[in-house]
Design a protein around this motif. Structure first.
Motif, PDB file in Angstrom:
ATOM      1  N   UNK A  38      -7.155  12.518  -1.253  1.00  0.00           N
ATOM      2  CA  UNK A  38      -5.839  12.725  -1.849  1.00  0.00           C
ATOM      3  C   UNK A  38      -5.317  11.457  -2.507  1.00  0.00           C
ATOM      4  N   UNK A  39      -5.452  10.318  -1.835  1.00  0.00           N
ATOM      5  CA  UNK A  39      -4.954   9.065  -2.410  1.00  0.00           C
ATOM      6  C   UNK A  39      -5.764   8.659  -3.638  1.00  0.00           C
ATOM      7  N   UNK A  66       0.824  -1.200   0.000  1.00  0.00           N
ATOM      8  CA  UNK A  66       0.000   0.000   0.000  1.00  0.00           C
ATOM      9  C   UNK A  66       0.864   1.258   0.000  1.00  0.00           C
ATOM     10  N   UNK A  67       0.321   2.320  -0.582  1.00  0.00           N
ATOM     11  CA  UNK A  67       0.894   3.661  -0.461  1.00  0.00           C
ATOM     12  C   UNK A  67       0.054   4.393   0.576  1.00  0.00           C
ATOM     13  N   UNK A  68       0.700   5.015   1.553  1.00  0.00           N
ATOM     14  CA  UNK A  68      -0.067   5.556   2.669  1.00  0.00           C
ATOM     15  C   UNK A  68       0.513   6.877   3.159  1.00  0.00           C
ATOM     16  N   UNK A  69      -0.316   7.589   3.903  1.00  0.00           N
ATOM     17  CA  UNK A  69       0.122   8.723   4.709  1.00  0.00           C
ATOM     18  C   UNK A  69      -0.333   8.468   6.138  1.00  0.00           C
ATOM     19  N   UNK A  74      -9.101   1.837  -1.909  1.00  0.00           N
ATOM     20  CA  UNK A  74      -8.653   2.589  -0.734  1.00  0.00           C
ATOM     21  C   UNK A  74      -8.521   1.646   0.462  1.00  0.00           C
ATOM     22  N   UNK A  75      -7.612   1.986   1.372  1.00  0.00           N
ATOM     23  CA  UNK A  75      -7.382   1.181   2.563  1.00  0.00           C
ATOM     24  C   UNK A  75      -7.044   2.101   3.726  1.00  0.00           C
ATOM     25  N   UNK A 133      -3.618   5.849   6.028  1.00  0.00           N
ATOM     26  CA  UNK A 133      -4.647   5.877   4.987  1.00  0.00           C
ATOM     27  C   UNK A 133      -3.981   5.981   3.632  1.00  0.00           C
ATOM     28  N   UNK A 134      -4.492   5.230   2.665  1.00  0.00           N
ATOM     29  CA  UNK A 134      -3.916   5.304   1.327  1.00  0.00           C
ATOM     30  C   UNK A 134      -4.604   4.395   0.344  1.00  0.00           C
TER      31      UNK A 134
END
Length: 313
Positions: A66-67, A48-51, A76-77, A96-97
């Protein structure tokens, strides 16, 4: 006569509006049943890509937006690490991402660089053998509001009743469904590196006071006075460091990674999921895993922080 006609028209429009709102709420999941079960996970190993976010969970909407704006077609996850009923909202932590890849598939370098360009980090977690899970319709924005008030209490009750160690809490948005998942094993692999950093920030002053040395030079802090959060040798099967330069390769071992306010507090003492009646098949079509097929245990987590008992993978 005209007044009665006007009143009748107003009454008819009001009734029509109420029926429309009721139909909208029903379509959003108001009348949907919430079935909580334990079994195979709804996803396999995920990259996953996350912030990372620290603060009220209600403020995470901008991160979802944003994601999704980076790549709208990806799922989304969100991974929630703290129970908002037990933790001050300003200390709640989550990631979140978007899901970049699942299973044996690897995310493309271009996709990773695209998300990193917008400040996202990359992280991978495995597919646990068993999870506590539930689903809820995702048809309108109202569905999210309903899910937070129906699914999470049902998960809390299920976990508490069976005294399970199930954390953290994941939400995966897939088409018209939201999958809620709480791993029963390998929980440490779901904690992003920022969790440890915030743990040190929150606990730093308290640990400094507890570690005072007495007059004889002996440390007065006992071996079990706090939970160790040191990182062990990485046991992750897929390291995020292999995906892109600069991504942290430090993995968490399967020790006690919770804080005094994590979702693992839902169970007073974690019991083995050998006692559970594992139901159904995974959404990907795999046959369900019975306890007799894989006698995997879960470490028993005390309510108060103590020396962790590591569970078997």
């Amino acid at each position: 006569m005209s007044d009665l006609l006007l009143l009748g028209l107003i009454g008819g429009l009001t009734l029509l509006l109420l029926l429309t709102l009721l139909a909208f709420a029903g379509y959003s999941g108001l009348l949907a049943g919430v079935a909580v079960s334990a079994g195979s996970p709804p996803v396999r190993n995920v990259t996953m890509a996350y912030k990372f976010h620290v603060g009220p969970y209600g403020e995470t909407g901008r991160l979802f937006t944003e994601s999704c704006s980076v790549s709208p077609k990806l799922r989304s996850v969100a991974v929630y690490y703290d129970n908002p009923r037990m933790v001050p909202s300003e200390k709640c932590r989550c990631a979140v991402g978007s899901i970049l890849s699942e299973g044996e598939e690897s995310p493309s370098r271009e996709l990773i660089r695209l998300y990193q360009k917008f400040g996202f980090k990359v992280f991978s977690f495995p597919a646990p053998s068993h999870v506590v899970m539930a689903t809820f319709p995702y048809t309108t924005p109202l569905s999210i509001w309903l899910a937070t008030r129906r699914v999470h209490p049902a998960l809390d009750a299920y976990i508490k009743e069976r005294k399970l160690c199930a954390h953290p809490r994941l939400e995966i948005y897939q088409q018209d469904q939201v999958y809620f998942m709480c791993p029963l094993a390998r929980q440490g692999d779901f904690y992003v590196p920022e969790v440890k950093e915030t743990e040190r920030k929150f606990r730093g002053p308290a640990e400094a006071n507890d570690a005072q040395v007495d007059g004889t030079g002996t440390d007065t802090m006992s071996d079990t006075s706090s939970v160790s959060l040191e990182v062990g040798p990485g046991s992750r099967e897929t390291s995020a460091a292999t995906l892109s330069p600069g991504v942290s390769s430090r993995g968490w071992d399967d020790g006690d990674t919770r804080s005094e306010h994590s979702y693992s507090e839902s169970g007073a003492s974690g019991s083995s999921f050998e006692e559970l009646d594992l139901e159904g098949e995974g959404p990907l079509g795999e046959a369900r895993v019975g306890p007799e097929a894989e006698p995997l245990g879960v470490a028993k987590w005390p309510r108060e922080p103590s020396t962790p008992e590591k569970g078997e993978e």
